[in-house]
Design a protein around this motif. Structure first.
Motif, short mmCIF file in Angstrom:
data_model
loop_
_atom_site.label_atom_id
_atom_site.label_comp_id
_atom_site.label_asym_id
_atom_site.label_seq_id
_atom_site.Cartn_x
_atom_site.Cartn_y
_atom_site.Cartn_z
N PRO A 58 0.79 -1.24 0.00
CA PRO A 58 0.00 0.00 0.00
C PRO A 58 0.82 1.29 0.00
O PRO A 58 0.27 2.37 0.17
N GLU A 59 2.14 1.18 -0.18
CA GLU A 59 2.99 2.37 -0.21
C GLU A 59 2.95 3.00 -1.61
O GLU A 59 3.91 2.93 -2.38
N TRP A 60 1.83 3.59 -1.95
CA TRP A 60 1.63 4.19 -3.26
C TRP A 60 1.86 5.69 -3.21
O TRP A 60 1.60 6.33 -2.18
N VAL B 99 -4.28 5.22 -8.93
CA VAL B 99 -3.24 4.76 -9.85
C VAL B 99 -3.90 4.34 -11.15
O VAL B 99 -4.95 3.68 -11.15
N VAL B 100 -3.30 4.74 -12.26
CA VAL B 100 -3.79 4.35 -13.59
C VAL B 100 -2.72 3.53 -14.29
O VAL B 100 -1.57 3.96 -14.41
N LEU B 101 -3.10 2.33 -14.75
CA LEU B 101 -2.23 1.51 -15.59
C LEU B 101 -2.71 1.68 -17.02
O LEU B 101 -3.82 1.27 -17.36
N PRO C 84 -10.39 -1.25 -1.10
CA PRO C 84 -9.94 -0.58 -2.32
C PRO C 84 -10.80 -1.01 -3.51
O PRO C 84 -11.51 -2.02 -3.44
N VAL C 85 -10.72 -0.26 -4.60
CA VAL C 85 -11.56 -0.52 -5.77
C VAL C 85 -10.70 -0.58 -7.02
O VAL C 85 -9.79 0.24 -7.20
N ALA C 86 -10.98 -1.56 -7.88
CA ALA C 86 -10.32 -1.67 -9.18
C ALA C 86 -11.37 -1.51 -10.28
O ALA C 86 -12.49 -2.03 -10.15
N THR D 195 -8.33 4.83 1.41
CA THR D 195 -8.09 3.65 0.61
C THR D 195 -7.68 4.05 -0.80
O THR D 195 -7.44 5.23 -1.07
N GLN D 196 -7.58 3.10 -1.72
CA GLN D 196 -7.02 3.36 -3.05
C GLN D 196 -7.96 2.91 -4.16
O GLN D 196 -8.83 2.05 -3.97
#
Length: 231
Positions: free
Chosen positions: A41-43, A48-50, A91-93, A118-119
């Protein structure tokens, strides 16, 4: 007696490529994205976008991250309605976030995720600046996202993936056949999966090994089929 009666009918054993971290093949094409997923979780940012072309392995990485982070997947076009039904304690993807995006839903999701600490992981074929976002507040949020590019598979990655896909099917293939496929097929992991499946079925039907000649025949048939679709 027709020769077809001697052909073996292959069973559909539903071979599926693995999506675990241990099964991920890493090369220069995806190394930066893999490092970011592994760093969770160290973002550097909550979003974040891939970004990368179709078949570059974005969904595989999203699946790996979702397993590690205990994340839930949301549909890019139904974020607001799914957000109303979900308690945002995970978190959500979101895969293919640049297609039919629910802009208001994503804006509310990002705000909710930031408030919850969260992320959010988004995958897309394009960088967020090319999504054509009309909501100014969402465009601002996306500018602050950490965006990592995944390149088309290089020779090393494509060869390793093809070799692994055959190994998953317990099929041994000579290296020169793998290299032929690397030179001939579209540079896409999804195409590699398709070609390996077709070759495995053809070899079973013909009761033969997977040779360069069989690989050429299969790739030519695939190319012809694609050409017909493009007409």
């Amino acid at each position: 007696m027709p020769s077809d009666t001697h052909r073996q009918i292959p069973l559909d054993l539903a071979h599926r490529p693995g999506h675990s971290r241990e099964e991920l093949v890493v090369s220069d094409a995806n190394r930066q994205a893999v490092a970011l997923v592994d760093a969770w979780p160290e973002w550097p940012a909550p979003v974040v976008v891939l970004a990368g072309p179709a078949g570059s392995g974005k969904s595989h990485l999203a699946s790996i991250w979702a397993d590690a982070a205990n994340a839930i997947f949301m549909d890019a076009g139904r974020i607001e309605s799914e957000l109303e039904e979900a308690e945002l304690d995970h978190p959500v993807a979101i895969d293919d976030a640049d297609i039919d995006l629910d802009e208001h839903g994503l804006f509310h999701l990002i705000n909710a995720a930031r408030a919850a600490g969260t992320q959010v992981l988004l995958t897309s074929k394009r960088f967020p600046s090319a999504w054509g976002v009309r909501l100014p507040d969402l465009a601002s949020r996306l500018k602050a996202a950490a965006t990592v590019e995944i390149l088309e598979p290089d020779d090393h990655l494509l060869a390793a993936v093809i070799t692994k896909l055959f190994a998953d099917r317990q099929v041994e293939v000579e290296p020169h056949v793998v290299q032929f496929l690397v030179r001939r097929i579209e540079r896409s992991l999804s195409t590699a999966i398709d070609v390996v499946e077709r070759l495995d079925r053809a070899a079973l039907e013909q009761k033969s090994r997977i040779t360069r000649a069989l690989a050429a025949q299969t790739v030519n048939a695939l190319d012809s089929g694609q050409a017909n679709l493009d007409l």
